[in-house]
Motif scaffolding. Structure first.
Motif, PDB file in Angstrom:
ATOM      1  N   LEU A 114       2.103   9.595   2.840  1.00 33.62           N
ATOM      2  CA  LEU A 114       2.900  10.545   2.125  1.00 33.62           C
ATOM      3  C   LEU A 114       2.737  11.989   3.019  1.00 33.62           C
ATOM      4  N   HIS A 115       1.348  12.389   2.895  1.00 30.31           N
ATOM      5  CA  HIS A 115       0.794  13.668   3.358  1.00 30.31           C
ATOM      6  C   HIS A 115      -0.465  13.578   3.338  1.00 30.31           C
ATOM      7  N   TRP A 116      -1.004  14.748   3.736  1.00 26.06           N
ATOM      8  CA  TRP A 116      -2.666  14.800   3.883  1.00 26.06           C
ATOM      9  C   TRP A 116      -3.034  16.314   3.584  1.00 26.06           C
ATOM     10  N   GLU A 117      -4.265  16.498   3.374  1.00 27.83           N
ATOM     11  CA  GLU A 117      -4.612  17.803   3.126  1.00 27.83           C
ATOM     12  C   GLU A 117      -5.985  18.065   3.435  1.00 27.83           C
ATOM     13  N   LYS A 118      -6.688  19.342   3.833  1.00 26.75           N
ATOM     14  CA  LYS A 118      -7.923  19.417   4.350  1.00 26.75           C
ATOM     15  C   LYS A 118      -8.865  19.463   3.177  1.00 26.75           C
ATOM     16  N   GLN A 119     -10.007  18.817   3.237  1.00 31.93           N
ATOM     17  CA  GLN A 119     -10.788  18.669   2.109  1.00 31.93           C
ATOM     18  C   GLN A 119     -12.404  19.073   2.717  1.00 31.93           C
ATOM     19  N   LYS A 120     -12.667  20.545   2.573  1.00 29.88           N
ATOM     20  CA  LYS A 120     -14.022  20.756   3.267  1.00 29.88           C
ATOM     21  C   LYS A 120     -13.937  20.327   4.636  1.00 29.88           C
ATOM     22  N   LYS A 121     -14.891  19.549   5.140  1.00 31.39           N
ATOM     23  CA  LYS A 121     -14.753  18.935   6.742  1.00 31.39           C
ATOM     24  C   LYS A 121     -14.080  17.662   6.875  1.00 31.39           C
ATOM     25  N   LYS A 122     -13.550  17.423   5.485  1.00 37.05           N
ATOM     26  CA  LYS A 122     -12.658  16.017   5.884  1.00 37.05           C
ATOM     27  C   LYS A 122     -11.224  15.940   5.614  1.00 37.05           C
ATOM     28  N   THR A 123     -10.563  15.025   5.785  1.00 35.26           N
ATOM     29  CA  THR A 123      -9.063  15.016   5.642  1.00 35.26           C
ATOM     30  C   THR A 123      -8.557  14.019   4.765  1.00 35.26           C
ATOM     31  N   ARG A 124      -7.980  14.535   3.441  1.00 35.75           N
ATOM     32  CA  ARG A 124      -7.651  13.393   2.556  1.00 35.75           C
ATOM     33  C   ARG A 124      -6.080  12.891   2.955  1.00 35.75           C
ATOM     34  N   VAL A 125      -6.095  11.819   2.933  1.00 36.73           N
ATOM     35  CA  VAL A 125      -4.756  11.253   3.212  1.00 36.73           C
ATOM     36  C   VAL A 125      -3.968  10.487   2.169  1.00 36.73           C
ATOM     37  N   TYR A 126      -2.708  10.836   1.592  1.00 32.51           N
ATOM     38  CA  TYR A 126      -2.283  10.192   0.472  1.00 32.51           C
ATOM     39  C   TYR A 126      -1.181   9.100   0.861  1.00 32.51           C
ATOM     40  N   PHE A 127      -1.472   8.021   0.190  1.00 27.68           N
ATOM     41  CA  PHE A 127      -0.679   6.942   1.049  1.00 27.68           C
ATOM     42  C   PHE A 127      -0.161   6.112  -0.483  1.00 27.68           C
ATOM     43  N   VAL A 128       0.897   5.116  -0.200  1.00 30.60           N
ATOM     44  CA  VAL A 128       1.313   4.153  -1.031  1.00 30.60           C
ATOM     45  C   VAL A 128       1.553   2.701  -0.455  1.00 30.60           C
ATOM     46  N   CYS A 129       1.349   1.747  -1.247  1.00 27.39           N
ATOM     47  CA  CYS A 129       1.563   0.189  -0.481  1.00 27.39           C
ATOM     48  C   CYS A 129       2.593  -0.327  -1.354  1.00 27.39           C
ATOM     49  N   GLY A 130       3.143  -1.436  -0.777  1.00 27.24           N
ATOM     50  CA  GLY A 130       3.818  -2.419  -1.594  1.00 27.24           C
ATOM     51  C   GLY A 130       5.020  -1.753  -2.240  1.00 27.24           C
ATOM     52  N   LYS A 131       5.095  -2.264  -3.682  1.00 29.86           N
ATOM     53  CA  LYS A 131       6.357  -1.754  -4.584  1.00 29.86           C
ATOM     54  C   LYS A 131       6.258  -0.170  -4.762  1.00 29.86           C
ATOM     55  N   ARG A 132       5.227   0.412  -4.546  1.00 33.90           N
ATOM     56  CA  ARG A 132       4.907   1.729  -4.663  1.00 33.90           C
ATOM     57  C   ARG A 132       5.787   2.463  -3.601  1.00 33.90           C
ATOM     58  N   VAL A 133       6.123   2.014  -2.452  1.00 32.60           N
ATOM     59  CA  VAL A 133       6.656   2.459  -1.322  1.00 32.60           C
ATOM     60  C   VAL A 133       8.187   2.577  -1.889  1.00 32.60           C
ATOM     61  N   MET A 134       8.827   1.648  -2.261  1.00 34.12           N
ATOM     62  CA  MET A 134      10.078   1.497  -2.922  1.00 34.12           C
ATOM     63  C   MET A 134      10.248   2.535  -4.170  1.00 34.12           C
TER      64      MET A 134
END
Length: 398
Positions: free
Chosen positions: A213-233
């Protein structure tokens, strides 16, 4: 008190029978039971617990505590009772899809760019992983998402295997394990080998789809937001409804929505500027009218006014405009809103009074805070007196 973990024998079990080995109340006043066997998955490994029923009594939490799998129930269940358990399958399968999808996505990040996953969160609506990388590009995310969905289309088996610490050298693990015994591997052959205690579908195809879905910087890491399965629909449906609403509001087709929205924002900024300019002109006229109503009190020329729900910055500007046009006048403003009383006090340049001292002298009667300079000061506090009462106190304090 160990329970046989049926969810490891068959993650598709939705009902089972078991005997109650223990029935107690914990230190938080919660009823719980321990069963001789259970299909309820307890919270752990980033995966939330199952919900369901035991003998038609709601199970609202499942935790593994001190070696026991505790089923928290809304009502007590007597020890040695034979129970029928029912798992809320839609929730369980959703968690299986999200968890397996995370394995696939994390493995794809390693496969493509050697970006390792530091942590995983399975949320109620959206999942996330934290990558050990400071930045992620659109191209990288798309490439990884495509590989992940290719793995789903391949419909590869998802296998589980219990191994010893000595046997680990036979597997190319994605990350180091946090345990040295009771080691359970979740394996997607020739793609991912990972230690995990969660539940997963038997094939990658049952994950259905993965969408970043999207991502954002978290200090020295990157947080990636995602969905799978029925949540995609579900995400697709929700976003489509939003787009349809915006299409109607902005009178623009989907492909022109961004352009139309930018035009509206630019127009709004222009209107805001024009409104601000008009307010400044009105304040000049208001200042002139108030100055004409100035009164001589105890030998001091004063402008007094009580307002309702006026922004303090606006009153500050009004006071400054007044004293800019007179050197010998004190300006006293009191503003009343739903929650508090506020004051703004200013003086002409020829006067030796201190508005800062005046405000601080009066603030205690409204349990307030504030301050400023000798020329202009402001403050606010609780409505312990009327607005008129506060004005009277200001006048008497000069």
């Amino acid at each position: 008190m160990n329970s046989e973990k049926l969810y490891y024998q068959d993650q598709y079990i939705t009902s089972f029978t078991a005997n109650v080995l223990k029935s107690e109340i914990d230190d938080q006043g919660r009823y719980y039971v321990v069963l001789d066997q259970t299909a309820f998955y307890p919270t752990g490994g980033g995966q939330p617990h199952d919900l369901g029923m035991l003998n038609d009594i709601n199970v609202y939490g499942v935790e593994e505590i001190e070696g026991e799998i505790r089923h928290f129930t809304e009502e007590p269940i007597e020890i040695d009772t034979m129970c029928t358990g029912e798992i809320e399958w839609e929730r369980r399968f959703d968690h299986m899809q999200q968890h397996a999808g995370q394995h696939i996505l994390s493995a794809a990040f390693v496969e493509e760019f050697d970006y390792k996953t530091a942590s995983f969160h399975l949320g109620k609506e959206i999942c996330s992983i934290d990558l050990d990388v400071a930045n992620l590009s659109e191209g990288e995310a798309t490439r990884v998402e495509n590989l992940a969905n290719d793995m789903i289309l391949d419909n590869r088996p998802i296998e589980t295997k219990w191994v010893t610490e000595e046997e680990l050298s036979n597997y190319k693990l994605r990350k180091e394990l946090s345990v040295s015994e009771n080691i359970r591997l979740v394996i997607i052959p020739e793609f991912d080998y990972n230690g995990c205690g969660g539940t997963h579908p038997s094939t990658t195809g049952q994950v259905s789809a993965i969408k970043v879905l999207h991502w954002e910087k978290q200090k020295k890491k990157t947080r990636v937001y995602f969905v799978c399965g029925k949540r995609v629909m579900k995400q697709l449906s929700e976003k489509h409804q939003v787009i349809q609403g915006l299409t109607s509001l902005l009178s623009a087709p989907q492909e022109n929505l961004e352009k139309a929205a930018n035009q509206v924002l630019q127009q709004s900024k222009q209107y805001e500027k024009e409104i601000t300019d008009l307010k400044m002109h009105l304040i000049k006229y208001e200042a002139k009218a108030l100055l004409e109503q100035a009164q001589l009190i105890n030998g001091q020329k004063m402008v007094q006014a009580v307002f309702q729900n006026r922004p303090v910055p606006e009153l500050q500007h009004l006071a400054k405009v007044i004293v800019a046009n007179t050197n010998d006048t004190v300006v006293l403003f009191v503003n009343e809103n739903v929650q508090k009383l506020q004051m703004v006090c200013a003086k002409g340049s020829d006067l030796s009074l201190s508005m800062n001292q005046l405000v601080k002298q009066v603030l205690p009667i409204i349990n307030g805070k504030g301050g400023g300079t000798d020329s202009i000061a402001q403050g606010g506090g609780d409505k312990l007196v009327s607005a008129e009462g506060l004005m009277e106190k200001l006048v008497k304090s000069i």
